[in-house]
Design a protein around this motif. Structure first.
Motif, PDB file in Angstrom:
ATOM      1  N   ASP A  45       0.832  -1.198   0.000  1.00 55.62           N
ATOM      2  CA  ASP A  45       0.000   0.000   0.000  1.00 55.62           C
ATOM      3  C   ASP A  45       0.874   1.258   0.000  1.00 55.62           C
ATOM      4  O   ASP A  45       0.586   2.240  -0.680  1.00 55.62           O
ATOM      5  CB  ASP A  45      -0.895  -0.020   1.241  1.00 55.62           C
TER       6      ASP A  45
ATOM      7  N   LEU B   9      -3.533  -6.694  -5.326  1.00 57.02           N
ATOM      8  CA  LEU B   9      -4.411  -5.663  -5.865  1.00 57.02           C
ATOM      9  C   LEU B   9      -5.785  -6.233  -6.215  1.00 57.02           C
ATOM     10  O   LEU B   9      -6.819  -5.617  -5.933  1.00 57.02           O
ATOM     11  CB  LEU B   9      -3.768  -5.038  -7.104  1.00 57.02           C
TER      12      LEU B   9
ATOM     13  N   ARG C  64      -7.800  -6.806  -3.096  1.00 62.41           N
ATOM     14  CA  ARG C  64      -8.235  -5.574  -2.443  1.00 62.41           C
ATOM     15  C   ARG C  64      -9.298  -4.822  -3.219  1.00 62.41           C
ATOM     16  O   ARG C  64     -10.092  -4.074  -2.638  1.00 62.41           O
ATOM     17  CB  ARG C  64      -7.035  -4.652  -2.229  1.00 62.41           C
ATOM     18  N   THR C  65      -9.323  -4.986  -4.524  1.00 61.59           N
ATOM     19  CA  THR C  65     -10.197  -4.143  -5.349  1.00 61.59           C
ATOM     20  C   THR C  65     -11.310  -4.905  -6.054  1.00 61.59           C
ATOM     21  O   THR C  65     -12.149  -4.283  -6.705  1.00 61.59           O
ATOM     22  CB  THR C  65      -9.360  -3.401  -6.406  1.00 61.59           C
ATOM     23  N   THR C  66     -11.333  -6.234  -5.959  1.00 65.76           N
ATOM     24  CA  THR C  66     -12.385  -7.026  -6.601  1.00 65.76           C
ATOM     25  C   THR C  66     -12.897  -8.073  -5.622  1.00 65.76           C
ATOM     26  O   THR C  66     -12.347  -8.258  -4.531  1.00 65.76           O
ATOM     27  CB  THR C  66     -11.864  -7.733  -7.878  1.00 65.76           C
TER      28      THR C  66
END
Length: 320
Positions: free
Chosen positions: A122, A274, A277-279
């Motif tokens: 992050d 990623l 965290r995002t899907t």
């Protein structure tokens, strides 16, 4: 600025101008400071280090993929990792160049924004988002230059091979320099060119010294970044850059501090994190998306690098 390739004055009695030898102690230092006198053209070179070049005397034309700019006394050139650039002195140019290991820079960002980031990945993303310009040139007045000069001089002296590695003193001096410099650095949330790419920030700490990136290493790294899910082997990657597997492994480790396949593992972990965290994709789907068919293997490697399982990582990331 690629001053390490410059012709450094051959004055053995002047320790500030001696080139940095590959000593064991210096390879383990994430902070390097070198004084250089440039008298001839330096062709475009890239390093996997963040660089700060403070111009003390002389002038030169600095050129990179982002254009040309004349450098004068009082200028500071800030270069992101993997930025290709060169220099053409007008007569001569004297500069102090600070090299910062990118993992070290990410660590500083992580602790500076500890309340806003989940982990080093992050922090790496935050660094890439807000300091997206790979080349910046600032100018400081005489007063600021006089304030920075003794600190830069001491940093250079601390990096001499005959000196004991005094990391905390070097870190303290660097903090004083950055305290003056960083308020002037431009920040942005948008990327300006396709070359503003991420460099790996995970994996083992790099115990190495800054060396120019060979073109084959740069191309191999770019190839892996472009297609991390491909079934890469050392043999077929070496074929892409026209080197033998042994040659590629050697130049890649010299450039990036890890083997090509270890570098690929870092890329896959970053992209898998990623996705988590995002899907809402499953761990197995995320693993396959980045190139791993085995969910158990992907989870094991993920935990080795980030310290938590993929499921736990998703839970932690969801709290922020």
């Amino acid at each position: 600025m690629d001053l390490p390739q410059a012709q450094v004055q051959e004055e053995a009695s002047h320790p500030l101008l001696d080139p940095l030898p590959p000593t064991r102690e210096h390879r383990r230092t994430p902070i390097h400071a070198l004084r250089h006198v440039l008298t001839s053209i330096v062709p475009p070179i890239a390093y996997d280090w963040v660089r700060f070049a403070f111009i003390h005397e002389g002038s030169a034309v600095f050129h990179s993929e982002f254009g040309e700019r004349r450098l004068e006394r009082g200028d500071l050139v800030i270069l992101g990792a993997n930025t290709l650039c060169g220099t053409r002195p007008m007569s001569s140019l004297t500069a102090t160049v600070l090299y910062l290991n990118r993992d070290y820079v990410v660590d500083q960002v992580f602790w500076q924004y500890a309340g806003q980031v989940v982990d080093r990945l992050d922090a790496s993303q935050l660094l890439a988002d807000f300091y997206a310009e790979p080349t910046q040139i600032l100018h400081f007045d005489e007063g600021t230059g006089a304030l920075l000069a003794p600190r830069l001089d001491e940093l250079v002296n601390l990096c001499q091979p005959a000196r004991e590695p005094l990391f905390y003193r070097a870190q303290a001096l660097l903090s004083e320099v950055l305290d003056v410099v960083t308020p002037q650095i431009r920040v942005t949330t948008s990327r300006l060119t396709p070359t503003q790419r991420h460099a790996p920030a995970l994996g083992e700490r790099n115990a190495r010294r800054p060396v120019p990136l060979r073109e084959e290493a740069r191309v191999a790294a770019a190839t892996l970044r472009a297609s991390p899910s491909h079934r890469w082997t050392l043999v077929n990657l070496a074929r892409e850059v026209h080197l033998s597997p042994a040659q590629l492994s050697r130049v890649f480790v010299e450039a990036y501090g890890r083997t090509p396949l270890a570098y690929l593992t870092v890329l896959r972990i970053e992209r898998m994190a990623l996705l988590l965290r995002t899907t809402d994709v499953s761990v197995q789907h995320a693993a396959r998306e980045v190139g791993w068919n085995s969910r158990s293997y992907a989870a094991r490697v993920f935990q080795q690098h980030l310290g938590v399982s993929p499921r736990r990582y998703r839970t932690l990331a969801g709290r922020w």
